[in-house]
Structure formats: structure tokens, C-alpha cells
Scaffold this motif. Structure first.
Motif, PDB file in Angstrom:
ATOM      1  N   ASN A 171       0.855  -1.181   0.000  1.00 44.21           N
ATOM      2  CA  ASN A 171       0.000   0.000   0.000  1.00 44.21           C
ATOM      3  C   ASN A 171       0.893   1.233   0.000  1.00 44.21           C
ATOM      4  N   ALA A 172       1.318   1.620  -1.189  1.00 45.56           N
ATOM      5  CA  ALA A 172       2.315   2.681  -1.305  1.00 45.56           C
ATOM      6  C   ALA A 172       1.797   4.036  -0.850  1.00 45.56           C
ATOM      7  N   SER A 173       0.485   4.176  -0.726  1.00 42.40           N
ATOM      8  CA  SER A 173      -0.044   5.456  -0.253  1.00 42.40           C
ATOM      9  C   SER A 173       0.369   5.723   1.185  1.00 42.40           C
ATOM     10  N   GLU A 174       0.777   4.659   1.908  1.00 39.57           N
ATOM     11  CA  GLU A 174       1.178   4.818   3.302  1.00 39.57           C
ATOM     12  C   GLU A 174       2.692   4.839   3.459  1.00 39.57           C
ATOM     13  N   TYR A 175       3.423   4.900   2.356  1.00 34.72           N
ATOM     14  CA  TYR A 175       4.876   4.844   2.416  1.00 34.72           C
ATOM     15  C   TYR A 175       5.501   6.068   1.762  1.00 34.72           C
ATOM     16  N   ARG A 176       6.699   6.379   2.196  1.00 37.47           N
ATOM     17  CA  ARG A 176       7.510   7.423   1.592  1.00 37.47           C
ATOM     18  C   ARG A 176       8.720   6.779   0.928  1.00 37.47           C
ATOM     19  N   VAL A 177       9.207   7.432  -0.107  1.00 35.33           N
ATOM     20  CA  VAL A 177      10.398   6.954  -0.811  1.00 35.33           C
ATOM     21  C   VAL A 177      11.400   8.095  -0.872  1.00 35.33           C
ATOM     22  N   PHE A 178      12.647   7.803  -0.542  1.00 37.79           N
ATOM     23  CA  PHE A 178      13.676   8.829  -0.699  1.00 37.79           C
ATOM     24  C   PHE A 178      14.988   8.182  -1.119  1.00 37.79           C
ATOM     25  N   ALA A 179      15.775   8.965  -1.818  1.00 41.16           N
ATOM     26  CA  ALA A 179      17.092   8.504  -2.262  1.00 41.16           C
ATOM     27  C   ALA A 179      18.146   9.058  -1.316  1.00 41.16           C
ATOM     28  N   PHE A 180      19.135   8.236  -1.004  1.00 43.11           N
ATOM     29  CA  PHE A 180      20.212   8.672  -0.114  1.00 43.11           C
ATOM     30  C   PHE A 180      21.541   8.482  -0.840  1.00 43.11           C
ATOM     31  N   ALA A 181      22.288   9.581  -0.954  1.00 40.97           N
ATOM     32  CA  ALA A 181      23.594   9.537  -1.609  1.00 40.97           C
ATOM     33  C   ALA A 181      24.672   9.269  -0.563  1.00 40.97           C
ATOM     34  N   LEU A 182      25.381   8.173  -0.735  1.00 41.01           N
ATOM     35  CA  LEU A 182      26.427   7.771   0.204  1.00 41.01           C
ATOM     36  C   LEU A 182      27.767   8.390  -0.189  1.00 41.01           C
ATOM     37  N   LYS A 183      28.606   8.625   0.800  1.00 44.09           N
ATOM     38  CA  LYS A 183      29.928   9.197   0.548  1.00 44.09           C
ATOM     39  C   LYS A 183      31.054   8.213   0.866  1.00 44.09           C
ATOM     40  N   ASN A 184      30.897   7.479   1.942  1.00 48.85           N
ATOM     41  CA  ASN A 184      31.988   6.625   2.415  1.00 48.85           C
ATOM     42  C   ASN A 184      31.674   5.134   2.343  1.00 48.85           C
ATOM     43  N   THR A 185      30.433   4.797   2.056  1.00 50.93           N
ATOM     44  CA  THR A 185      29.999   3.403   2.066  1.00 50.93           C
ATOM     45  C   THR A 185      29.341   3.070   0.740  1.00 50.93           C
ATOM     46  N   VAL A 186      29.501   1.839   0.288  1.00 51.08           N
ATOM     47  CA  VAL A 186      28.835   1.430  -0.951  1.00 51.08           C
ATOM     48  C   VAL A 186      27.405   1.003  -0.632  1.00 51.08           C
ATOM     49  N   ALA A 187      26.562   0.992  -1.652  1.00 52.46           N
ATOM     50  CA  ALA A 187      25.135   0.732  -1.464  1.00 52.46           C
ATOM     51  C   ALA A 187      24.872  -0.640  -0.850  1.00 52.46           C
ATOM     52  N   ARG A 188      25.616  -1.654  -1.281  1.00 48.15           N
ATOM     53  CA  ARG A 188      25.400  -3.006  -0.757  1.00 48.15           C
ATOM     54  C   ARG A 188      25.608  -3.057   0.750  1.00 48.15           C
ATOM     55  N   ASP A 189      26.706  -2.460   1.218  1.00 54.70           N
ATOM     56  CA  ASP A 189      27.009  -2.494   2.647  1.00 54.70           C
ATOM     57  C   ASP A 189      26.003  -1.672   3.446  1.00 54.70           C
ATOM     58  N   ALA A 190      25.605  -0.523   2.896  1.00 54.00           N
ATOM     59  CA  ALA A 190      24.648   0.324   3.608  1.00 54.00           C
ATOM     60  C   ALA A 190      23.313  -0.395   3.776  1.00 54.00           C
ATOM     61  N   ALA A 191      22.861  -1.087   2.714  1.00 54.99           N
ATOM     62  CA  ALA A 191      21.588  -1.810   2.790  1.00 54.99           C
ATOM     63  C   ALA A 191      21.661  -2.935   3.816  1.00 54.99           C
ATOM     64  N   GLY A 238      28.316   1.076  -6.372  1.00 51.22           N
ATOM     65  CA  GLY A 238      27.411   2.224  -6.365  1.00 51.22           C
ATOM     66  C   GLY A 238      27.274   2.856  -4.995  1.00 51.22           C
ATOM     67  N   GLN A 239      26.951   4.139  -4.998  1.00 49.12           N
ATOM     68  CA  GLN A 239      26.816   4.868  -3.731  1.00 49.12           C
ATOM     69  C   GLN A 239      25.493   5.629  -3.666  1.00 49.12           C
ATOM     70  N   GLU A 240      24.454   4.972  -4.161  1.00 47.53           N
ATOM     71  CA  GLU A 240      23.107   5.526  -4.045  1.00 47.53           C
ATOM     72  C   GLU A 240      22.162   4.411  -3.637  1.00 47.53           C
ATOM     73  N   ILE A 241      21.284   4.708  -2.697  1.00 49.28           N
ATOM     74  CA  ILE A 241      20.349   3.708  -2.198  1.00 49.28           C
ATOM     75  C   ILE A 241      18.967   4.342  -2.098  1.00 49.28           C
ATOM     76  N   LEU A 242      17.946   3.586  -2.493  1.00 45.54           N
ATOM     77  CA  LEU A 242      16.567   4.039  -2.355  1.00 45.54           C
ATOM     78  C   LEU A 242      15.953   3.370  -1.135  1.00 45.54           C
ATOM     79  N   VAL A 243      15.214   4.149  -0.375  1.00 43.59           N
ATOM     80  CA  VAL A 243      14.607   3.643   0.853  1.00 43.59           C
ATOM     81  C   VAL A 243      13.099   3.830   0.780  1.00 43.59           C
ATOM     82  N   ILE A 244      12.360   2.777   1.088  1.00 43.04           N
ATOM     83  CA  ILE A 244      10.902   2.825   1.184  1.00 43.04           C
ATOM     84  C   ILE A 244      10.550   2.600   2.647  1.00 43.04           C
ATOM     85  N   CYS A 245       9.828   3.546   3.234  1.00 41.72           N
ATOM     86  CA  CYS A 245       9.548   3.402   4.661  1.00 41.72           C
ATOM     87  C   CYS A 245       8.261   4.122   5.036  1.00 41.72           C
ATOM     88  N   PRO A 246       7.660   3.741   6.170  1.00 40.82           N
ATOM     89  CA  PRO A 246       6.488   4.472   6.667  1.00 40.82           C
ATOM     90  C   PRO A 246       6.881   5.910   7.000  1.00 40.82           C
TER      91      PRO A 246
END
Length: 534
Positions: A390-410, A432-440
Motif C-alpha cells: 500500500n504505497a499510499s502509506e509509504y515514503r520513498v527517498f534517495a540517499f547519496a552515500l559518501k563513504n559506504t557502498v550501497a550493498r554495505d549500507a543496505a 554504487g553509492q546511491e540507495i533508495l529507501v521505502i519506509c512508513p
């Protein structure tokens, strides 16, 4: 005497029989020729009749008939008046109020959006919000009750409403839910365009253009639209986010199921490019184009279908498509099952992937933004994740990493065990150093803070990252060090080459080592593994 005539007839008949028997081939050819002539005459008559029918079916309505039937879709933020006494070429439209005519025809203030001004320069009228630019020179700084302030890099000027002021129908101050409108001899289409912007909706105007002078204060945007219509003796109808303004006899109860004829003026593409795309997308409309005018196309369909056509024109009639003969292929599609396509565009925008040029057809989203095509795999991955909840109840944002790669951050964020939080990494997450987050929504700030902490600077350590043995070992490591520096933000000076650790000149062994954070060292190790793949 009678016997003599009979004998002559028999004699003539005998000669005919003799001729036929002696010239059988010629007689056959003459018979065939006669049949061909008869068939040819019949075909010619049929073709002429068919051409007359075809001509009757393909007659394009005369201009005045089209104008009587045509409807306009609003808002239009820039409109050029054809046949105006002040008609000028596009290059000669005055760009400076001090050098040529620029007239303020109306203002709309209040409401939940920026104030709006209706400004005419030459034969072009602009419906512009505060902060927007017109004529590639002036920025609309502010709109007040009866004036608009324009500014450029060099100066500032104020335009006052033209014409005679009239008494308003209210004297209360506007609020965040109400608007005030003051227009002086303005084209009703421009007034309706301004109100459409305030309503965040579309308006279809079904009548001939006319000017209006009206002042109202502290009314809702819908009430303002109703008062504009009533001032001209018209009514309005509404269905979802679509308003139709016109005479009462046109706006009957079944209007939204009736066919409307609308002209679309094209700027960067031609009508012959648009027509095939209509069929390809199965839009329920009929089109008419005149070969001598490729910059206009007439579309007939229900009001809802006309709006879809407007979305399509807005999406493809753009400068980047001016020389694109393959425009019919220049789009990508997404189908959704749970969430709506409009919600998809909102969530993609939250993720930093703004979708500006698109068309929604049921549960299908057509995207025409070519700069997003290179990221289409990422977009599809994100939509698949969102379409299962139910995506109407979720927010999505992109986070740009500087020191960590996307795999490790996730992986590390997953250790926090946030309920309902998902992460998406894209191709090559080990680099890669960009991660997308889906959260309430209530967890968004917490998750963001956690990512900031995870991506913080760590204490540096010293560690080897690769080694080599053999006659060319030293030159091999030197080349790897140079390439690592080019691919990352680690300087060559921060990577060190050891002495020969084997002590054997014939079989030297060297080590490349670095002083960096553990995450950076792991990042370099991943790079080296890719170097050594065969």
C-alpha cells in the motif's frame, strides 16, 4: 416483287455467313473488343460514382464551420492571438515594457498556490505565476490586488491593471482557501486558464472567444469559475478533475459522453508524426489534419479522451523532439496493479527521478522523458517493489552515500530491524553509492539519521590490497595503482608499493598497501577482483 425481296435477303444472309466462315478469327477479336468496351464503360461509371462518394466522405469542414464546433482545453499559459491588430513576428515581440506595449489584464490572488497575473505583450498573452519568467527577460516578482511587479537583472517595473475598475461583490480579505479576482477586458480563455491553475484541474471551453471584465473577492476558486461563466450567460459542468464551461444547451446531462472537436497547435513536431502515435496507443479519438498545415491537428473524442490527447501533445511536442522522426517509439511503459500511475510519478519524484512528460492510460504509465530511459531498469525495480504494498502509506527517498557502498549500507540498515522499511540497490551495488529507501512516514527521519551514521567517517587502518610475483610484478602493481586512482577518489600518493619481499631477484614479490578506512579498503578490493577476472 415480294419473291425478289426475299431472294435478296437470303442472298445477303448468305454473304454474311460466308464472311464469318472465312474470317472466324477476326470475328472473335471483334466480339472480344466489344465486350471490353462495354466493361470499360461500366467500370468508368462505377469509378466516377465511387470518387464522388469518397469526396463527400473526406471533405474537410470549412474553417468557419470548424470554429463553430471547436472547444479549447485549458490552461494555456501562453496564447498568441491570430489576426490581432498588433500582430508581430515572434522575433519582434517587445521584451521590455519601456520599449513596447505590455499590459496587465488581470490578477488572481490568494488560495493555496502562488498569485497569478494575466499579461499581454504584442499579440501574445501570458498567464504567469509569481516566480515564473516571461519573454525570456522578466521575472514576475509579485502580484498584488491591482498590480504586478516585474524584475530583471538590471531593473524593476510595475504594471497596473488597465481599464476602469468596477465594484467587487465582496470586501472580505482572502484566505488560504479563497481567491480574489480582478480582470479588465481580458480574454475569457486566459481567465479560465488562471482559474484552472488555481484549481489544479483542466477546463474545456466550448464557446467562441470573448472578453470579460469582472471583480470578485474572497470566494473559492470553484465559485470564481462559476461567476465567470454566469457573467457571460454560460453554465459549467464538472466530472472529477475536469470542468466544462459553455452554454446550457450544450452542457446537458450526457455531455461527458458526447464527442468534442478540439484543435491542437503544434510547435516542435508535425501532425503527420502525431497521427500514427494515436493509433499505436489506441487512444479513443479521431483525428483530422490538413496536409498544407502540419502544425495543427483536429481531434474529436469525449472530453476525457481529449484530455488524454492533451497529455500526449504536452509530452511529445518539445524542443528535443523537433528533428526526431522516430518519436512514435520514444517512450517507456509501466503497468501497475495495486497503486495508481499518478502515485508512481509522485514516488519516483520522491526518489529523485522526476517524471515530467507522461500520459496515464488506465493502469498504464507512458513516460516520454528521454533522460530517464538510461535508468529505466532502476525505475522498473522500484515500481515492482512499490506495487506490492500500500504505497499510499509509504515514503520513498534517495540517499547519496559518501563513504559506504550501497550493498554495505543496505545490509547494515537491515540490522536495525525497522518494521516496514525496504531498501533498493541498483546494478553493481558493491560499487554504487546511491540507495533508495521505502519506509512508513513516521520512520523516515529515523531511517535517514541511521544512514547518516552508517555513512560516517571511520578511523583509517593500514592493510594490503593486492600483491604480485614475477619479473613484471612491480610494473603490474604500478599500473593497478594508477587505474585504481582513476576509478576512485583515492590518490596515487596514498597507495604504497613495498620492497621485494621474497629477497629473490629472479622471483620478486611485491605488495600494494594503503592507509584508509575499512570500507574504502573493501571498495578497492572489489575493484581489484574485477581487474583480475578473465
Amino acid at each position: 416483287m415480294n419473291d425478289l425481296n426475299v431472294n435478296k435477303e437470303f442472298e445477303k444472309e448468305g454473304r454474311i455467313k460466308d464472311f464469318i466462315s472465312q474470317n472466324k478469327r477476326l470475328v472473335v477479336l471483334l466480339a472480344i473488343l466489344a465486350v471490353v468496351i462495354i466493361v470499360g464503360i461500366s467500370v468508368n461509371v462505377w469509378v466516377n460514382n465511387a470518387n464522388k462518394v469518397a469526396e463527400e466522405e473526406l471533405i474537410i469542414p470549412e474553417a468557419d464551420i470548424i470554429e463553430d464546433q471547436i472547444a479549447e482545453i485549458l490552461p494555456k499559459t501562453e496564447r498568441t492571438v491570430e489576426g490581432d491588430e498588433l500582430t508581430t513576428s515572434p522575433g519582434s515581440i517587445p521584451k521590455d515594457p519601456f520599449m513596447g506595449p505590455m499590459v496587465l489584464l488581470g490578477v488572481i490572488t490568494g488560495g493555496r498556490d502562488d498569485n497569478i497575473a494575466i499579461i499581454k505583450s504584442g499579440n501574445t498573452t501570458y498567464v504567469v505565476k509569481e516566480g515564473e519568467q516571461i519573454l525570456d527577460y522578466w521575472n514576475l516578482k509579485a502580484v498584488n490586488g491591482d498590480s504586478a511587479v516585474l524584475e530583471s537583472d538590471e531593473r524593476e517595473t510595475m504594471l497596473k491593471l488597465s481599464g476602469m475598475a468596477i465594484n467587487s461583490e465582496s470586501t472580505s480579505a482572502t484566505t488560504s482557501n479563497t481567491v480574489s479576482l480582478d480582470v479588465r477586458n481580458a480574454d475569457v480563455r486566459d481567465v479560465l486558464s488562471a482559474l484552472a491553475i488555481k484549481l489544479n484541474a483542466n477546463v474545456i471551453y466550448t464557446e467562441k472567444p470573448t472578453n470579460i471584465t469582472l471583480k470578485v473577492e474572497n470566494v473559492t476558486s470553484v465559485r470564481a469559475l462559476e461567476m465567470v461563466a454566469q457573467n457571460l450567460g454560460y453554465s459549467y459542468a464538472r466530472q472529477s478533475g475536469l470542468y466544462v464551461v459553455g452554454s446550457s444547451n450544450k452542457l446537458h446531462s450526457d455531455f461527458f459522453n458526447q464527442m468534442v472537436l478540439t484543435r491542437f497547435n503544434l510547435i516542435f513536431i508535425e501532425a503527420e508524426i502525431v497521427e500514427p502515435l494515436i493509433g499505436r496507443l489506441s487512444l479513443p479519438v479521431k483525428s483530422i489534419r490538413i496536409p498544407t498545415n502540419q502544425q495543427a491537428i483536429w481531434i474529436q473524442g469525449t472530453p476525457q479522451a481529449i484530455l488524454k490527447m492533451q497529455e500526449l501533445i504536452n509530452a511529445i511536442d518539445r524542443p528535443e523532439n523537433a528533428d526526431d522522426e522516430e518519436i512514435s517509439l520514444a517512450y517507456r511503459s509501466i503497468w501497475t496493479n495495486v497503486i495508481s500511475p499518478s502515485r508512481v510519478t509522485e514516488l519516483l519524484s520522491d526518489a529523485g527521478m522526476d517524471v515530467e512528460n507522461y500520459v496515464i492510460l488506465g493502469s498504464r504509465l507512458l513516460v516520454f522523458d528521454k533522460d530517464l530511459f538510461s535508468r529505466w531498469e532502476e525505475i522498473e525495480t522500484l515500481v515492482r517493489e512499490l506495487d506490492n504494498m500500500n504505497a499510499s502509506e509509504y515514503r520513498v527517498f534517495a540517499f547519496a552515500l559518501k563513504n559506504t557502498v550501497a550493498r554495505d549500507a543496505a545490509e547494515r540498515l537491515d540490522q536495525f530491524d525497522y518494521e516496514g522499511v525496504k531498501t533498493i540497490t541498483f546494478n553493481y551495488p558493491q560499487f554504487g553509492q546511491e540507495i533508495l529507501v521505502i519506509c512508513p512516514p513516521h520512520l523516515e527521519s529515523q531511517v535517514y539519521s541511521s544512514l547518516v551514521s552508517l555513512d560516517g567517517n571511520r578511523k583509517k587502518i593500514k592493510a594490503p590490497i593486492t600483491s604480485a610475483t614475477g619479473e613484471n610484478a612491480k610494473s603490474m602493481l604500478t599500473a593497478k595503482r594508477t587505474l585504481l586512482s582513476e576509478l576512485t577518489d583515492v590518490s596515487v600518493k596514498d597507495m604504497y608499493l613495498s620492497e621485494n619481499l621474497s629477497g629473490d631477484r629472479d622471483a620478486p614479490h611485491y605488495v600494494l598497501w594503503i592507509e584508509e578506512t575499512p570500507d574504502k579498503i573493501q571498495y578497492l578490493n572489489e575493484m581489484i577482483l574485477r581487474f583480475d577476472e578473465k
